[in-house]
Design an enzyme around this catalytic site. Structure first.
Site, PDB file in Angstrom:
ATOM      1  N   GLY A 310       2.957  -4.847  -4.478  1.00 45.56           N
ATOM      2  CA  GLY A 310       2.953  -5.572  -3.205  1.00 45.56           C
ATOM      3  C   GLY A 310       2.488  -4.670  -2.081  1.00 45.56           C
ATOM      4  N   ASP A 311       3.271  -4.588  -1.016  1.00 45.89           N
ATOM      5  CA  ASP A 311       2.902  -3.708   0.104  1.00 45.89           C
ATOM      6  C   ASP A 311       3.796  -2.474   0.138  1.00 45.89           C
ATOM      7  OD1 ASP A 311       5.162  -5.193   0.748  1.00 45.89           O
ATOM      8  OD2 ASP A 311       4.782  -5.021   2.894  1.00 45.89           O
ATOM      9  N   GLU A 312       4.359  -2.138  -1.023  1.00 50.62           N
ATOM     10  CA  GLU A 312       5.221  -0.947  -1.119  1.00 50.62           C
ATOM     11  C   GLU A 312       4.416   0.252  -1.582  1.00 50.62           C
ATOM     12  OE1 GLU A 312       8.948  -0.986  -3.490  1.00 50.62           O
ATOM     13  OE2 GLU A 312       8.541  -3.139  -3.492  1.00 50.62           O
TER      14      GLU A 312
END
Ligand code: C2E
Ligand code: CA
Ligand code: CA
Length: 666
Positions: A310-312
């Protein structure tokens, strides 16, 4: 993955290579053949000259040596020219041609120089001719015709001459020469066949070995590709979660007990979901790629930069100055946060939040280090995003506490550890008990008293809001029944409800069902909602409408704290407005609070709604709120929240004493 190429086994595929190999082998033999031919020619010429003194022998010798020199130099000439050497057939033709000319030279000896049918020294000549024939046959392995072209002319000449005499001795000799020629023909052909077969086997073996090695290279390449896929995030090219986990584990175990440090940064792109929702997934992907580039710019060559999904993202920094470098990287990223991202038409400002944790200061294992960085990231987001936060132990304690509360809430509800306390509300004019507010209580065996907002938040997170509020509603009904029993038949009991609850279930349906089951009229129950609930979704408003229609009283809690929407307040039949404690606190001494309370009271009056002042702690406060026009009061001055069993005593005591006191103070 493609199939490895396996060498074709058919001979046709190697025809050219095989011819080349034969040619090379034959060419190697040529210089020695030429040399021996010349040497034997000299001795033959000497024998002939000694026996017949015929000058023609010198012409013959010159012709033979000339032919051999021609063969030799043309060989040297062509060998130096790869373009010609590559023309295998032509080269073979030239070689056979050279051998034929030399053979014809030798054939001229029995034909024109020496009468071999005579006995005497001519026998030596026959011997020499047979010898060089056999020698050429033995020497030539690759190309049979190279030897045949050389030995066939002199042998044929000798055989024909001998047979032509018809004399018995010569006929026998002629037949012997024929036999010798036949054997030479066979052996040269057999030698060529053997040579070609062994060469073919060698070529096939080499080709097989080559294709196996090609197949090996391909397998290695495929393995490398698989390794890349297994370790790399395909979108950004950064390390993926699995490589990250292995590297973190390795670095932490490598550095354990040594005087070096590992810093871990956990990163999250702020509001990435709304980027995806607003601009689409393609734009979202571009943002992720640009963010990965930022990370590469901000970090050093030896740092591990990973996308965890994801956006991690995460960065691992190892070394004696890991602490300082982690902060530097975080600050560089904060600077980059201020630059528009060149990803799609809008070039938005995209920022990130960062949590930092250090090994061994904050954690002893890779797993704990990751959790610590994650906790710090959570805190950075709670601080308002676009910032970084370094882990500290108090943060960990808070998270541990929250987790403990969340995981034990269900059993605490079931076991009866969670209870309700009731705080009285007083009608200020008469001193009469007008109601009780139900407040949740939980004293945890290890953590001690848990604050109601913590309990309420945990219930929301764990999906237990309905159970918790249901428990309070049942307790409130119990209180109503106790009030009835003591003659307080018009005293109300209030229950709190959070705005988020309308999203997960229907409070109207739940309260109605419980009131019915407990045999309590809805009119005796007051539902306290905050102003946010009024502003929330249509579903919340419909449910509030249903509560009102069912007969429940509605109170707006924490009135004046913001969000107020008079439009919605007007639409619903609100029973009471509860003015938040912060406006009442120390009101006797605060002119500003008095002004605010006056304004809030006048709003209530114009809406024809009663006002409850919360947080009345002193006699002075009580006087002021009464004077300013609040009809009801609630606070420690009158009574603290108490268990239901204590409420009966408190009420008896209050009813006996307080109306008189109030009257005397008024
Ligand atoms: P609230 O609804 O404003 O409740 C009043 C809070 O003020 C209660 O805190 C009460 O103990 C406290 N209080 C009452 N009189 C005084 C006073 O004179 N001085 C001071 N300093 N405080 C006073 P409590 O019980 O800790 O509850 C805090 C908040 O938790 C409540 O604020 C309410 O919003 C929420 N809450 C409590 N019980 C429940 C519940 O069962 N369900 C939901 N949804 N929320 C609840
Ligand atoms: Ca309340
Ligand atoms: Ca309140």
């Amino acid at each position: 993955m493609t199939e490895p190429e396996i060498a074709p086994t058919q001979g046709a595929a190697f025809a050219k290579e095989l011819d080349d190999a034969c040619l090379q082998s034959a060419m190697r033999g040529v210089p020695l053949a030429i040399f021996s031919s010349c040497a034997v020619a000299l001795s033959a010429a000497a024998i002939i000259w000694l026996n017949q003194k015929d000058q023609a022998v010198f012409w013959w010798l010159a012709a033979l040596i000339g032919t051999n020199l021609g063969r030799y130099f043309s060989l040297r000439f062509t060998q130096a020219r790869p373009a010609i050497v590559r023309k295998t057939k032509l080269m073979i033709g030239l070689m056979i041609g050279g051998a034929l000319v030399a053979g014809l030279c030798w054939a001229s000896v029995p034909l024109f120089l020496v009468d071999i049918t005579q006995g005497g020294y001519s026998g030596y000549v026959v011997f020499i001719l047979a010898g060089i024939s056999a020698g050429s046959a033995i020497q030539s392995t690759g190309i049979a015709w190279n030897a045949i072209a050389f030995f066939l002319p002199p042998n044929l000449a000798m055989m024909l001459i001998m047979l032509a005499t018809g004399a018995p001795t010569q006929t026998i000799l002629g037949l012997n020469i024929a036999l010798l020629t036949y054997m030479l023909l066979r052996s040269t052909r057999a030698a060529e066949k053997n040579f070609r077969e062994s060469k073919m086997a060698a070529l096939q073996a080499t080709s097989l070995a080559k294709s196996l090695s090609r197949a090996n290279i391909k397998i290695r390449e495929s393995n490398t590709q698989l390794a890349v896929l297994a370790n790399e995030d395909p979108l950004t090219g950064l390390a993926n979660r699995s490589l990250f986990a292995r590297r973190l584990e390795m670095l932490v175990s490598d550095h354990a007990g040594k005087n070096t440090k590992v810093a871990l940064l956990a990163l999250d792109i702020d509001l990435f979901k709304s980027i995806n929702d607003t601009w689409g997934h393609l734009a979202g992907d571009n943002v992720l790629k640009s963010f990965a580039d930022r990370l590469r710019r901000a970090t050093g060559q030896h740092d591990v930069v990973a996308r965890l999904g994801g956006d991690e993202f995460a960065v691992i920094i190892a070394g004696p100055d890991a602490d300082r470098r982690a902060l530097e990287v975080a600050e560089t990223l904060m600077d980059l946060n201020l630059m528009p991202m060149q990803t799609f038409d809008a070039q938005p400002l995209i920022g990130c939040s960062i949590g930092i944790a250090h090994f061994p200061t904050h954690a002893q294992t890779a797993n704990d280090l990751f959790t610590s960085a994650d906790i710090a990231l959570y805190e950075a987001k709670a601080k308002g995003r676009r910032c970084h936060h370094v882990f500290d132990q108090s943060l960990k304690d808070r998270i541990d506490r929250r987790l403990q509360i969340e995981t034990q809430l269900a059993s605490a509800i079931a076991s009866g550890d969670i209870t309700a306390h009731f705080q009285p509300q007083i009608e200020l004019g008469t001193g009469k008990i007008s109601g009780f507010e139900t407040l949740v209580r939980w004293t945890h065996p290890q953590l001690g008293p848990i604050s109601p907002p913590e309990i309420v938040t945990a219930a929301r997170v764990m999906g237990l809001s309905e159970q918790l509020t249901g428990l309070m509603a049942v307790a409130a009904c119990g209180m109503v029944k106790q009030l009835d029993a003591s003659g307080h038949t018009d005293t109300m009991v209030a229950i709190n409800i959070s705005p988020s609850e309308f999203k997960s279930y229907s409070p109207a349906a739940m309260f109605s069902a419980i009131a019915k089951a407990q045999g309590v009229r809805p009119e005796r129950l007051e539902i306290e909602i905050t102003e946010e609930a009024l502003l929330d979704t249509d579903a919340a408003r419909a449910d509030l409408q249903a509560l009102e229609s069912a007969g429940f009283a509605l109170a707006v809690d924490d009135f004046g704290m913001g969000h107020s929407s008079l439009v919605y307040l007007l639409r619903l039949k609100i029973h009471r407005l509860k003015i938040d404690r912060s406006f009442v606190d120390g009101i006797a001494k605060s002119a500003a609070n008095r002004a605010l309370l006056t304004a809030l009271v006048s709003v209530g009056r114009s809406l024809s709604v009663d006002i409850v002042a919360e947080g009345v702690e002193t006699e002075a406060d009580a006087k002021v709120v009464r004077k300013l026009g609040c009809r009801h009061g609630q606070g420690y001055y009158y009574g603290r929240p108490m268990p239901q069993k204590d409420a009966a005593d408190w009420m008896a005591h209050w009813d006996d004493n307080t109306p008189r006191k109030i009257a005397s103070r008024a």
